[in-house]
Design an enzyme around this catalytic site. Structure first.
Site, short mmCIF file in Angstrom:
data_model
loop_
_atom_site.label_atom_id
_atom_site.label_comp_id
_atom_site.label_asym_id
_atom_site.label_seq_id
_atom_site.Cartn_x
_atom_site.Cartn_y
_atom_site.Cartn_z
N PHE A 113 -4.98 21.11 -23.08
CA PHE A 113 -4.27 19.90 -22.39
C PHE A 113 -4.97 19.34 -21.21
O PHE A 113 -5.15 20.39 -20.23
CB PHE A 113 -2.81 20.41 -22.28
CG PHE A 113 -1.91 19.26 -22.04
CD1 PHE A 113 -1.38 18.48 -23.06
CD2 PHE A 113 -1.67 18.88 -20.71
CE1 PHE A 113 -0.50 17.47 -22.86
CE2 PHE A 113 -0.53 17.80 -20.35
CZ PHE A 113 -0.17 17.03 -21.45
N ASP A 184 -0.69 29.43 -22.21
CA ASP A 184 0.20 28.20 -21.97
C ASP A 184 0.77 28.35 -23.23
O ASP A 184 0.67 28.03 -24.48
CB ASP A 184 -0.50 26.90 -21.71
CG ASP A 184 0.26 25.75 -21.20
OD1 ASP A 184 1.47 25.69 -21.61
OD2 ASP A 184 -0.06 24.96 -20.43
N TYR A 209 11.36 21.48 -21.51
CA TYR A 209 11.83 20.28 -22.00
C TYR A 209 11.33 19.93 -23.47
O TYR A 209 11.76 18.94 -24.06
CB TYR A 209 11.50 19.08 -21.03
CG TYR A 209 10.17 18.77 -20.72
CD1 TYR A 209 9.28 18.45 -21.53
CD2 TYR A 209 9.51 19.47 -19.42
CE1 TYR A 209 7.83 18.36 -21.12
CE2 TYR A 209 8.38 19.40 -19.19
CZ TYR A 209 7.40 18.75 -20.07
OH TYR A 209 6.13 18.65 -19.60
N LYS A 210 10.44 20.71 -23.83
CA LYS A 210 10.06 20.40 -25.31
C LYS A 210 10.78 21.15 -26.47
O LYS A 210 12.22 20.99 -26.34
CB LYS A 210 8.46 20.95 -25.44
CG LYS A 210 7.66 19.88 -24.78
CD LYS A 210 6.24 20.35 -24.65
CE LYS A 210 5.35 19.49 -23.87
NZ LYS A 210 4.00 20.16 -23.16
N ARG A 356 1.85 12.51 -34.58
CA ARG A 356 2.35 13.79 -34.45
C ARG A 356 3.94 13.89 -34.81
O ARG A 356 4.73 13.04 -34.51
CB ARG A 356 2.29 14.30 -33.01
CG ARG A 356 1.98 15.65 -32.49
CD ARG A 356 1.45 15.66 -31.01
NE ARG A 356 2.48 15.06 -30.14
CZ ARG A 356 2.74 15.67 -28.99
NH1 ARG A 356 2.03 16.79 -28.72
NH2 ARG A 356 3.50 15.37 -28.24
C1 PLP Z 1 3.31 19.14 -22.13
C2 PLP Z 1 2.34 20.06 -21.52
C3 PLP Z 1 2.00 20.10 -20.31
C4 PLP Z 1 2.79 19.02 -19.23
O1 PLP Z 1 2.76 19.41 -17.88
P1 PLP Z 1 4.07 19.02 -16.88
O2 PLP Z 1 3.71 19.48 -15.58
O3 PLP Z 1 5.28 19.43 -17.42
O4 PLP Z 1 3.91 17.42 -17.11
C5 PLP Z 1 1.04 20.79 -19.61
N1 PLP Z 1 0.27 21.55 -20.43
C6 PLP Z 1 0.36 21.49 -21.75
C7 PLP Z 1 -0.28 22.56 -22.80
C8 PLP Z 1 1.59 20.82 -22.37
O5 PLP Z 1 1.40 20.79 -23.51
#
Ligand code: PLP
Length: 397
Positions: A113, A184, A209-210, A356
């Site tokens: 990400f 992660d 939050y996911k 998705r």
């Molecule tokens: C959703 C996601 C994030 C988002 O990070 P935030 O700091 O919560 O905005 C980071 N890394 C991955 C792999 C994600 O899927």
């Protein structure tokens, strides 16, 4: 045995909507409003500052951390909650850098990400002193782990394709070279049966939050292996990670255990909303969730492939190799997703061409999957996406 009819009844789902985006933002637990209201009026309102003690606000990050621990196979008191995932990624990388005095390479893959990669880039720029960020293809991660690698960091389930990495294999290769691993779990926690204790991973981070349904912007979590925690510098050394915050000493002494990874004041109201969802999570077994998720994703893949020949599956067909989402590539994917959303089937789109769909057994059942397949089939067979109103990209896709 988990009761998914029961769990579904505990979420507020708008009438007529099939919500396949719980992998981006989980829906609202029906009890959240009362729990948050209680925190606001009876705690904040009535207790004022005494709420830190009386309502136990100060311990919330650990209490909530322990509830998450159960879902990802972590031992008690190995997880704390706070900050955002991007911050926790940075903290984990910085701690790894500080631990590894002779190793200077941070290794990740192109499918990670962006925020995770940016955090590493920022850290490496700041450290200068011969540190390096090395990004390779996913297939070449293992062969690039050598004695110079301070830490390997990757997202266990690819946010775009839904591919699940072989974390065990990567962790074993890292151990052989004395490299730390930072996992992660953004698309793992509440989605698959990751077991941190069995993996014996060094650090893990994730968001709530996911799949965990904590609400927009709910705080992140960080896990540190209990064998490592007391040798690790927290790096984002805030007062609440101090051994004795209320001594107000100017000398920083990290707390023992996972508390040292805390930074500042916990987001009490957001934690209350998150607890509403974790109460629902308490009633299910993650292995049942995984089993049901595989059934739902199998059903969706089969149905879409039979009915929508223009959509190309980019998620692994073998259940063991995927998380709890299914992605299709299609050159007009953005417009097609907008058409889906207009018809009440909500998924999302990731550039350049990925549609998705997230499958969350707590509130999605096989009838929902059937409806999603039918909707998508209609859009694709009649080219309903081919309409000017579906073309304009919104800020959040
Ligand atoms: C959703 C996601 C994030 C988002 O990070 P935030 O700091 O919560 O905005 C980071 N890394 C991955 C792999 C994600 O899927």
């Amino acid at each position: 045995m988990s009761d998914f009819i029961e769990t579904k009844s505990k979420f507020h789902l708008p009438e007529g909507i099939v919500y396949l985006d719980g992998n981006s933002l989980g829906p609202l637990p029906k009890t959240a409003q009362n729990i948050v209201q209680n925190t606001i009026f009876n705690e904040w309102g009535e207790m004022l500052v005494t709420g830190w003690n009386k309502a136990g606000w100060m311990d919330q990050p650990n209490i909530v951390g322990n509830k998450i621990a159960r879902l990802i196979g972590a031992a008690a008191d190995t997880i704390t909650v706070g900050d955002t995932l991007s911050i926790k990624v940075f903290q984990a990388l910085a701690s790894a850098a500080s631990y590894q005095t002779n190793k200077k390479v941070f290794l990740s893959d192109y499918n990670n990400f962006p925020s995770d990669i940016y955090a590493a880039q920022g850290l490496v720029n700041m450290l200068q002193a011969n540190h390096e960020l090395k990004i390779v293809s996913t297939e070449k991660l293992i062969e690039n782990i050598d004695e110079n690698v301070a830490a390997v960091f990757f997202t266990e389930v690819d946010y775009r394709t839904g591919r699940r990495y072989d974390a065990d294999k990567i962790i074993k290769a890292a151990k052989k070279n004395g490299s730390l691993v930072i996992l992660d779990l953004a698309h793992s926690a509440g989605a698959i049966d990751t077991n941190l204790t069995e993996l014996d991973v060094d650090l893990a981070v994730g968001c709530t939050y996911k799949y965990l349904n904590g609400g927009p912007g709910s705080p992140a979590f960080i896990y540190v292996n209990p064998n490592l925690i007391n040798s690790l510098e927290p790096c984002l050394s805030g007062w609440l990670g101090h051994d004795k915050p209320f001594d107000f000493s100017l000398k920083y002494t990290p707390a023992s255990g996972i508390d040292r990874m805390r930074v500042g004041t916990p987001p009490v109201i957001a934690l209350a909303a998150l607890e509403a969802s974790l109460d629902i999570w308490e009633t299910v077994d993650i292995s049942d969730v995984r089993e049901r998720s595989i059934q739902l994703t199998d059903q969706f893949i089969k149905g879409v492939e039979q009915n929508c020949p223009k959509l190309q599956l980019i998620t692994p067909r073998t259940p063991e190799n995927r998380g709890s989402q299914v992605s299709f590539s299609f050159e007009n994917g953005y417009a097609a997703m907008q058409a889906c959303i207009e018809r009440g089937v909500i998924g999302d789109f990731r550039a350049p061409n990925v549609m998705r769909f997230g499958f969350t057994p707590l509130f999605i059942d096989s009838q929902d999957v059937e409806k999603a397949i039918d909707t998508l089939a209609e859009i694709m067979s009649k080219d309903l996406w081919n309409n000017q109103k579906f073309q304009k990209r919104k800020k959040v896709t």
